[in-house]
Motif scaffolding. Structure first.
Motif, PDB file in Angstrom:
ATOM      1  N   SER A   6      24.991  -1.185 -21.249  1.00  0.00           N
ATOM      2  CA  SER A   6      23.989  -1.636 -20.272  1.00  0.00           C
ATOM      3  C   SER A   6      23.815  -1.018 -19.534  1.00  0.00           C
ATOM      4  N   PHE A   7      22.836  -1.444 -18.484  1.00  0.00           N
ATOM      5  CA  PHE A   7      22.464  -0.781 -17.603  1.00  0.00           C
ATOM      6  C   PHE A   7      23.924   0.066 -16.033  1.00  0.00           C
ATOM      7  N   ALA A   8      24.369  -1.075 -15.671  1.00  0.00           N
ATOM      8  CA  ALA A   8      26.211  -0.784 -14.420  1.00  0.00           C
ATOM      9  C   ALA A   8      26.849  -0.392 -15.659  1.00  0.00           C
ATOM     10  N   GLU A   9      27.047  -0.610 -16.776  1.00  0.00           N
ATOM     11  CA  GLU A   9      27.954   0.085 -17.483  1.00  0.00           C
ATOM     12  C   GLU A   9      27.244   2.424 -17.565  1.00  0.00           C
ATOM     13  N   THR A  10      26.340   2.240 -17.993  1.00  0.00           N
ATOM     14  CA  THR A  10      25.969   3.235 -17.696  1.00  0.00           C
ATOM     15  C   THR A  10      25.551   4.215 -16.222  1.00  0.00           C
ATOM     16  N   VAL A  11      25.059   3.652 -15.000  1.00  0.00           N
ATOM     17  CA  VAL A  11      25.577   3.746 -14.149  1.00  0.00           C
ATOM     18  C   VAL A  11      27.357   4.094 -14.046  1.00  0.00           C
ATOM     19  N   ALA A  12      28.423   3.533 -13.786  1.00  0.00           N
ATOM     20  CA  ALA A  12      29.432   3.422 -13.818  1.00  0.00           C
ATOM     21  C   ALA A  12      30.153   5.081 -14.401  1.00  0.00           C
ATOM     22  N   TYR A  59      18.247  -6.652 -21.972  1.00  0.00           N
ATOM     23  CA  TYR A  59      18.391  -6.471 -22.991  1.00  0.00           C
ATOM     24  C   TYR A  59      19.585  -6.383 -23.622  1.00  0.00           C
ATOM     25  N   ALA A  60      20.428  -5.280 -22.907  1.00  0.00           N
ATOM     26  CA  ALA A  60      21.846  -4.820 -22.422  1.00  0.00           C
ATOM     27  C   ALA A  60      23.065  -6.102 -23.022  1.00  0.00           C
ATOM     28  N   ARG A  61      22.851  -7.037 -21.911  1.00  0.00           N
ATOM     29  CA  ARG A  61      23.116  -8.514 -22.579  1.00  0.00           C
ATOM     30  C   ARG A  61      23.441  -9.294 -23.626  1.00  0.00           C
ATOM     31  N   TRP A  62      22.059  -9.592 -23.581  1.00  0.00           N
ATOM     32  CA  TRP A  62      21.654 -10.378 -24.731  1.00  0.00           C
ATOM     33  C   TRP A  62      21.588  -9.746 -25.796  1.00  0.00           C
ATOM     34  N   LEU A  63      21.964  -8.514 -25.882  1.00  0.00           N
ATOM     35  CA  LEU A  63      21.553  -7.644 -27.065  1.00  0.00           C
ATOM     36  C   LEU A  63      23.483  -8.117 -27.474  1.00  0.00           C
ATOM     37  N   ASN A 120       0.895  -1.520  -0.314  1.00  0.00           N
ATOM     38  CA  ASN A 120       0.308   0.060  -0.030  1.00  0.00           C
ATOM     39  C   ASN A 120       0.860   1.275   0.108  1.00  0.00           C
ATOM     40  N   ASN A 121       2.230   1.738  -0.040  1.00  0.00           N
ATOM     41  CA  ASN A 121       2.983   1.978   0.059  1.00  0.00           C
ATOM     42  C   ASN A 121       3.639   2.502  -1.610  1.00  0.00           C
ATOM     43  N   ASP A 122       2.641   3.512  -1.641  1.00  0.00           N
ATOM     44  CA  ASP A 122       3.309   4.235  -2.903  1.00  0.00           C
ATOM     45  C   ASP A 122       4.729   5.032  -2.920  1.00  0.00           C
ATOM     46  N   ALA A 123       5.424   4.947  -2.439  1.00  0.00           N
ATOM     47  CA  ALA A 123       7.272   5.173  -2.905  1.00  0.00           C
ATOM     48  C   ALA A 123       6.777   3.359  -3.157  1.00  0.00           C
ATOM     49  N   VAL A 124       7.120   2.460  -2.243  1.00  0.00           N
ATOM     50  CA  VAL A 124       7.538   1.156  -2.824  1.00  0.00           C
ATOM     51  C   VAL A 124       7.074   0.293  -4.209  1.00  0.00           C
ATOM     52  N   ARG A 125       6.246   0.627  -4.444  1.00  0.00           N
ATOM     53  CA  ARG A 125       5.645   0.047  -5.685  1.00  0.00           C
ATOM     54  C   ARG A 125       6.777   0.878  -6.495  1.00  0.00           C
ATOM     55  N   LYS A 126       6.803   2.535  -6.833  1.00  0.00           N
ATOM     56  CA  LYS A 126       7.515   3.571  -7.542  1.00  0.00           C
ATOM     57  C   LYS A 126       8.726   2.608  -7.933  1.00  0.00           C
ATOM     58  N   VAL A 127       9.264   2.609  -6.173  1.00  0.00           N
ATOM     59  CA  VAL A 127      10.666   1.804  -6.425  1.00  0.00           C
ATOM     60  C   VAL A 127      10.792   0.748  -7.095  1.00  0.00           C
ATOM     61  N   ALA A 128       9.596   0.081  -6.703  1.00  0.00           N
ATOM     62  CA  ALA A 128       9.813  -1.286  -7.185  1.00  0.00           C
ATOM     63  C   ALA A 128      10.249  -1.610  -9.127  1.00  0.00           C
ATOM     64  N   ILE A 129       8.402  -0.597  -9.727  1.00  0.00           N
ATOM     65  CA  ILE A 129       9.000  -0.271 -11.142  1.00  0.00           C
ATOM     66  C   ILE A 129       9.822   0.357 -12.257  1.00  0.00           C
ATOM     67  N   LEU A 130      10.986   1.187 -10.887  1.00  0.00           N
ATOM     68  CA  LEU A 130      12.154   1.408 -11.385  1.00  0.00           C
ATOM     69  C   LEU A 130      13.202   0.251 -10.646  1.00  0.00           C
ATOM     70  N   ILE A 131      13.065  -0.893 -10.153  1.00  0.00           N
ATOM     71  CA  ILE A 131      13.784  -1.584 -10.233  1.00  0.00           C
ATOM     72  C   ILE A 131      14.143  -2.531 -11.235  1.00  0.00           C
ATOM     73  N   ALA A 132      12.868  -2.663 -11.738  1.00  0.00           N
ATOM     74  CA  ALA A 132      11.995  -4.158 -12.918  1.00  0.00           C
ATOM     75  C   ALA A 132      12.368  -3.238 -14.101  1.00  0.00           C
ATOM     76  N   LEU A 133      12.686  -2.201 -14.036  1.00  0.00           N
ATOM     77  CA  LEU A 133      12.490  -1.563 -15.422  1.00  0.00           C
ATOM     78  C   LEU A 133      14.423  -1.317 -15.968  1.00  0.00           C
ATOM     79  N   ALA A 134      14.935  -1.449 -14.013  1.00  0.00           N
ATOM     80  CA  ALA A 134      16.011  -1.119 -14.280  1.00  0.00           C
ATOM     81  C   ALA A 134      17.256  -2.852 -15.189  1.00  0.00           C
ATOM     82  N   ILE A 135      16.569  -3.658 -14.500  1.00  0.00           N
ATOM     83  CA  ILE A 135      16.896  -5.820 -14.518  1.00  0.00           C
ATOM     84  C   ILE A 135      17.011  -5.949 -16.207  1.00  0.00           C
TER      85      ILE A 135
END
Length: 298
Positions: free
Chosen positions: A77-83, A65-69, A45-60
């Motif tokens: 990849s997401f890791a390279e972008t964050v670095a 996809y980047a590793r598959w490509l 029921n926490n909005d912030a938790v649900r939004k963070v979960a969506i962002l984590i799912a998008l990052a995964i």
């Protein structure tokens, strides 16, 4: 027998009639009326938790996809972008670019809001002002701000003045249109109350129209912010060097020219994070202190 005594006797007889008797309700089989939420239910029921979960799912999904490509030049990849993002943030490069962009955005957004306030105040004060605002909105609102870049360069040169000009154009008409719509939706009862108290002109707008129409005004502020942010990044991609320092859009453009795709994604990530912060923190706080507190949220 007096009339009063007769009335009391009739009332007593009426109260004892079977159709007026209420049987007690047996609530023993209903169960728990209220129970404390479990830890999982509180999390869901926490909005912030649900939004963070969506962002984590998008990052995964991004990382998989980047590793598959397996083509960093096309899709890092997401890791390279964050670095890359953290590296440019630590070196101060990204902070300087964001600061340059935010400076132009604040000037342009603030100027656009001030002009929108003047136009809408004049529009609700006189019929002629309403005609002016409706005509100008119909003319310029469909006109993309990026299409005014050639004129901005001619009039203001290659600098912050041109950026402010296109930002003001993107903000002014959206905010004015939503504000005027909110003012028109104010109930006539509130309008009459303001007139009965002798409110006119600016005092009438501040004390009656703005509080009553604030949900529409807040929506206009959000739309104007989104238009301003997109217009600024697009303008900086074209001529983003101002005061010898490029903004976030120019940071993306330089990375694209150098075929540094990870840095391009790093710039896009910065644009997204700033947008999420403004929407989820700043506008959310304004909404809680105004619309929700006043009980105006549907």
């Amino acid at each position: 027998m007096s009339m009063a005594t007769l009335g009391r006797n009739e009332g007593t007889a009426l109260a004892r009639r079977p159709e007026f008797e209420i049987e007690p309700i047996d609530a023993s089989g209903i169960g728990e009326v209220a129970r404390p939420l479990s830890a999982m239910e509180r999390i869901v029921n926490n909005d912030a938790v649900r939004k963070v979960a969506i962002l984590i799912a998008l990052a995964i999904v991004w990382e998989l996809y980047a590793r598959w490509l397996n083509n960093p030049l096309l899709f890092p990849s997401f890791a390279e972008t964050v670095a890359t993002f953290v590296g440019d943030l630590s070196s101060g490069t990204l902070i300087d670019r964001v600061a340059t962009s935010m400076r132009s955005l604040i000037y342009g957004y603030g100027t656009g809001l001030a002009l929108a306030a003047v136009l809408t105040t004049v529009a609700v004060s006189t019929r002629f002002g309403t005609d002016i605002l409706n005509t100008l909105t119909a003319m310029f609102n469909p006109l993309p701000a990026i299409a005014l870049l050639p004129l901005a360069l001619i009039w203001f040169g290659l600098g912050i003045g041109s950026l402010i000009f296109v930002i003001v154009h993107s903000v002014l008409w959206a905010v004015s249109l939503n504000t005027l719509t909110g003012f028109r939706a104010v109930p006539e009862v509130l309008r009459m109350s303001g007139r009965n108290y002798g409110l006119k002109g600016l005092r009438y707008v501040i004390h009656i129209l703005i509080p009553a129409g604030f949900p529409a005004i807040l929506a206009g502020l959000k739309i104007g912010w989104a238009f301003a942010w997109r217009t600024l990044i697009a303008a900086e991609l074209v001529f983003g060097v101002s005061s010898r320092s490029g903004g976030l859009g120019w940071y993306i453009f330089e990375a694209r020219s150098e075929l540094d795709t990870a840095r391009v994604f790093s710039g896009l990530l910065a644009v997204i994070l700033i947008g999420l912060f403004v929407e989820s923190v700043i506008f959310r706080a304004i909404e809680k202190r105004t619309v929700q507190r006043w009980g105006m949220q549907h």
